[in-house]
Design a protein around this motif. Sequence first.
Motif, PDB file in Angstrom:
ATOM      1  N   GLY A  81      37.500 -36.081  15.759  1.00 32.09           N
ATOM      2  CA  GLY A  81      36.543 -36.856  16.536  1.00 32.09           C
ATOM      3  C   GLY A  81      36.356 -36.279  17.924  1.00 32.09           C
ATOM      4  N   ARG A  82      37.447 -35.816  18.494  1.00 34.98           N
ATOM      5  CA  ARG A  82      37.362 -35.155  19.797  1.00 34.98           C
ATOM      6  C   ARG A  82      36.544 -33.869  19.697  1.00 34.98           C
ATOM      7  NH1 ARG A  82      42.490 -32.822  23.391  1.00 34.98           N
ATOM      8  NH2 ARG A  82      41.258 -31.434  24.701  1.00 34.98           N
ATOM      9  N   MET A  83      36.755 -33.078  18.647  1.00 31.67           N
ATOM     10  CA  MET A  83      35.999 -31.844  18.479  1.00 31.67           C
ATOM     11  C   MET A  83      34.500 -32.121  18.341  1.00 31.67           C
ATOM     12  SD  MET A  83      38.307 -29.436  18.564  1.00 31.67           S
ATOM     13  CE  MET A  83      39.169 -30.503  19.739  1.00 31.67           C
ATOM     14  N   LEU A  84      34.147 -33.206  17.651  1.00 31.96           N
ATOM     15  CA  LEU A  84      32.742 -33.549  17.457  1.00 31.96           C
ATOM     16  C   LEU A  84      32.029 -33.852  18.771  1.00 31.96           C
ATOM     17  CD1 LEU A  84      32.884 -35.820  14.286  1.00 31.96           C
ATOM     18  CD2 LEU A  84      31.819 -33.567  14.458  1.00 31.96           C
ATOM     19  N   GLN A  85      32.787 -34.229  19.787  1.00 27.74           N
ATOM     20  CA  GLN A  85      32.166 -34.508  21.087  1.00 27.74           C
ATOM     21  C   GLN A  85      31.392 -33.307  21.625  1.00 27.74           C
ATOM     22  OE1 GLN A  85      32.704 -38.522  22.012  1.00 27.74           O
ATOM     23  NE2 GLN A  85      31.726 -36.959  23.254  1.00 27.74           N
ATOM     24  N   GLN A  86      31.832 -32.092  21.268  1.00 26.37           N
ATOM     25  CA  GLN A  86      31.141 -30.893  21.745  1.00 26.37           C
ATOM     26  C   GLN A  86      29.704 -30.862  21.227  1.00 26.37           C
ATOM     27  OE1 GLN A  86      32.596 -28.999  23.939  1.00 26.37           O
ATOM     28  NE2 GLN A  86      31.029 -27.417  24.149  1.00 26.37           N
ATOM     29  N   ALA A  87      29.498 -31.367  20.021  1.00 25.93           N
ATOM     30  CA  ALA A  87      28.162 -31.376  19.429  1.00 25.93           C
ATOM     31  C   ALA A  87      27.283 -32.478  20.001  1.00 25.93           C
ATOM     32  CB  ALA A  87      28.261 -31.533  17.913  1.00 25.93           C
ATOM     33  N   ILE A  88      27.872 -33.392  20.743  1.00 27.14           N
ATOM     34  CA  ILE A  88      27.092 -34.431  21.423  1.00 27.14           C
ATOM     35  C   ILE A  88      26.750 -33.983  22.833  1.00 27.14           C
ATOM     36  CG2 ILE A  88      27.099 -36.791  22.329  1.00 27.14           C
ATOM     37  CD1 ILE A  88      28.883 -37.602  20.001  1.00 27.14           C
ATOM     38  N   GLY A  89      27.773 -33.805  23.678  1.00 29.16           N
ATOM     39  CA  GLY A  89      27.535 -33.570  25.090  1.00 29.16           C
ATOM     40  C   GLY A  89      27.902 -32.207  25.610  1.00 29.16           C
ATOM     41  N   GLY A  90      28.213 -31.260  24.705  1.00 25.20           N
ATOM     42  CA  GLY A  90      28.535 -29.907  25.141  1.00 25.20           C
ATOM     43  C   GLY A  90      27.287 -29.084  25.383  1.00 25.20           C
ATOM     44  N   VAL A  91      27.485 -27.890  25.932  1.00 28.92           N
ATOM     45  CA  VAL A  91      26.344 -27.024  26.245  1.00 28.92           C
ATOM     46  C   VAL A  91      25.583 -26.641  24.980  1.00 28.92           C
ATOM     47  CG1 VAL A  91      27.698 -24.883  26.146  1.00 28.92           C
ATOM     48  CG2 VAL A  91      25.645 -24.998  27.596  1.00 28.92           C
ATOM     49  N   GLU A  92      26.256 -26.626  23.821  1.00 28.58           N
ATOM     50  CA  GLU A  92      25.583 -26.302  22.557  1.00 28.58           C
ATOM     51  C   GLU A  92      25.096 -27.557  21.831  1.00 28.58           C
ATOM     52  OE1 GLU A  92      29.456 -23.938  23.121  1.00 28.58           O
ATOM     53  OE2 GLU A  92      28.895 -26.065  22.919  1.00 28.58           O
ATOM     54  N   GLY A  93      25.235 -28.724  22.461  1.00 29.44           N
ATOM     55  CA  GLY A  93      25.074 -29.978  21.757  1.00 29.44           C
ATOM     56  C   GLY A  93      23.675 -30.555  21.689  1.00 29.44           C
ATOM     57  N   GLU A  94      23.598 -31.722  21.023  1.00 34.21           N
ATOM     58  CA  GLU A  94      22.325 -32.367  20.732  1.00 34.21           C
ATOM     59  C   GLU A  94      21.679 -33.014  21.955  1.00 34.21           C
ATOM     60  OE1 GLU A  94      21.086 -31.810  17.948  1.00 34.21           O
ATOM     61  OE2 GLU A  94      22.701 -31.514  16.511  1.00 34.21           O
ATOM     62  N   MET A  95      22.474 -33.466  22.922  1.00 37.65           N
ATOM     63  CA  MET A  95      21.884 -34.040  24.126  1.00 37.65           C
ATOM     64  C   MET A  95      21.040 -33.003  24.851  1.00 37.65           C
ATOM     65  SD  MET A  95      24.869 -36.484  25.710  1.00 37.65           S
ATOM     66  CE  MET A  95      23.783 -37.066  27.016  1.00 37.65           C
ATOM     67  N   ARG A  96      21.534 -31.774  24.868  1.00 43.70           N
ATOM     68  CA  ARG A  96      20.796 -30.721  25.548  1.00 43.70           C
ATOM     69  C   ARG A  96      19.452 -30.462  24.890  1.00 43.70           C
ATOM     70  NH1 ARG A  96      22.104 -24.217  25.843  1.00 43.70           N
ATOM     71  NH2 ARG A  96      20.191 -23.682  26.928  1.00 43.70           N
ATOM     72  N   VAL A  97      19.454 -30.231  23.579  1.00 43.15           N
ATOM     73  CA  VAL A  97      18.193 -29.864  22.938  1.00 43.15           C
ATOM     74  C   VAL A  97      17.222 -31.033  22.914  1.00 43.15           C
ATOM     75  CG1 VAL A  97      19.035 -27.901  21.619  1.00 43.15           C
ATOM     76  CG2 VAL A  97      19.268 -30.198  20.658  1.00 43.15           C
ATOM     77  N   ALA A  98      17.712 -32.255  22.755  1.00 46.10           N
ATOM     78  CA  ALA A  98      16.815 -33.413  22.769  1.00 46.10           C
ATOM     79  C   ALA A  98      16.059 -33.496  24.086  1.00 46.10           C
ATOM     80  CB  ALA A  98      17.602 -34.696  22.514  1.00 46.10           C
ATOM     81  N   MET A  99      16.787 -33.382  25.194  1.00 44.65           N
ATOM     82  CA  MET A  99      16.145 -33.453  26.505  1.00 44.65           C
ATOM     83  C   MET A  99      15.322 -32.209  26.804  1.00 44.65           C
ATOM     84  SD  MET A  99      16.729 -36.388  27.925  1.00 44.65           S
ATOM     85  CE  MET A  99      16.310 -36.946  26.263  1.00 44.65           C
ATOM     86  N   GLN A 100      15.777 -31.053  26.324  1.00 48.57           N
ATOM     87  CA  GLN A 100      15.049 -29.806  26.549  1.00 48.57           C
ATOM     88  C   GLN A 100      13.667 -29.870  25.895  1.00 48.57           C
ATOM     89  OE1 GLN A 100      17.281 -26.210  26.921  1.00 48.57           O
ATOM     90  NE2 GLN A 100      16.079 -25.172  25.362  1.00 48.57           N
ATOM     91  N   TYR A 101      13.623 -30.292  24.643  1.00 46.92           N
ATOM     92  CA  TYR A 101      12.349 -30.355  23.943  1.00 46.92           C
ATOM     93  C   TYR A 101      11.449 -31.442  24.531  1.00 46.92           C
ATOM     94  CZ  TYR A 101      15.109 -27.680  20.564  1.00 46.92           C
ATOM     95  OH  TYR A 101      15.924 -26.748  19.972  1.00 46.92           O
ATOM     96  N   PHE A 102      12.054 -32.534  24.953  1.00 47.76           N
ATOM     97  CA  PHE A 102      11.282 -33.633  25.542  1.00 47.76           C
ATOM     98  C   PHE A 102      10.572 -33.183  26.814  1.00 47.76           C
ATOM     99  CE2 PHE A 102      10.859 -37.158  28.511  1.00 47.76           C
ATOM    100  CZ  PHE A 102      10.206 -38.111  27.754  1.00 47.76           C
TER     101      PHE A 102
END
Length: 275
Positions: free
Chosen positions: A22-43
Motif C-alpha cells: 500500500g505504501r508503494m502504491l502511493q508513488q502511483a498517486i502522488g509521485g512524480v510518475e503518478g496519476e495526480m501529475r498527469v491528470a492536472m497536466q492534461y487539464f
Amino acid sequence: MFYHDNQLQYEVEVEEPDPEFGRMLQQAIGGVEGEMRVAMQYFFQAAAIPDEHAEYREMLRDTAAEELGHIEMLAAAVNKNLRGASASLGDGDSAVSELLPRQFLSSGMHAMPTDANGAAFDGSWIVASGNLAADMYANIMAESTGRLLATRLYELADDPGMKDMLAYLIARDTMHQNQWITLLKELGDPEEVFDVHPIPDSFPDEVENQEFSYAFMSTNVEPQEATDLPWTTGSSIDEEGEYSFLRELDLDGAPMSVPKPSAQAYNEPAPQGED
C-alpha cells in the motif's frame, strides 16, 4: 464541468492486504510518475487550447478525467491494502511500522496525496507550456515513466487482484503514449514526428546563433576526435542543417566575475578589529 459516477473505472480487489505494498502504491498517486501529475497536466494543457483546435482540447480533457479515475482506483487499492493494519509500533506485517507514518497519523490509515516516501505532491512537476507540440513531448515522457512505474509495481505485487489492476493501468499507459505520439504527428507531417521540432518552430532562424544550432559540443577535458556518429555528422533530423563536432575547450569563452553586492545586503565581513 465534471460529473461523478459512483463506481470505479476498473475493479480493485485485494485478497491479502499488504500494508507495505500500500505504501508503494502511493508513488502511483502522488509521485512524480503518478496519476495526480498527469491528470492536472492534461487539464491545464486543455485549458490553453483555443476553439479552433477543440478536438485536441476534448482529447486532453477526456484523458484528464480518466486519470482522475485512476487516482480513485489507486486510493481504493491503498485503503484495501491498509485494511486491518494495527495501530502498533511492534514487529509484524500489520504494524504501523510497515506503513508510512503519516498514513496512520494524518489520515487514519487511508490513501494520501503523497509519494511512497510521504512527500506531498508537487505541482511544479506539471508541464503546460501553451505550445501543444511541446506539451505532447512532455506527455509522452510522463506516460512512459508512469508505465515504467506500473510495471515495477506489478513485479512487486503478490496479490492477484493488484496484478490485475496494474495490468489495466499498464495498458492505459500504452494507449496514452500512442495517442500523444499520434497527436504530435498530426501537428506535423503524418510520416515524421520530428517535423514539429525544434519548438517553437516559428522563431526566426536568422535570429538564432546558427553557428551552434547543429554542433554537438564535447565537454570532455581529454581531446576528443570527431567520429561518424549520427549526431556529429550528416543532415540534422529537422533537415535544416548539418551536424558538426565542437570541443567546448576550443571556444574563446568569457571571463567570469562576480560584481560587488549592494551594501544593504551586508555581505562584507567586518574590518579586522571591528564588530
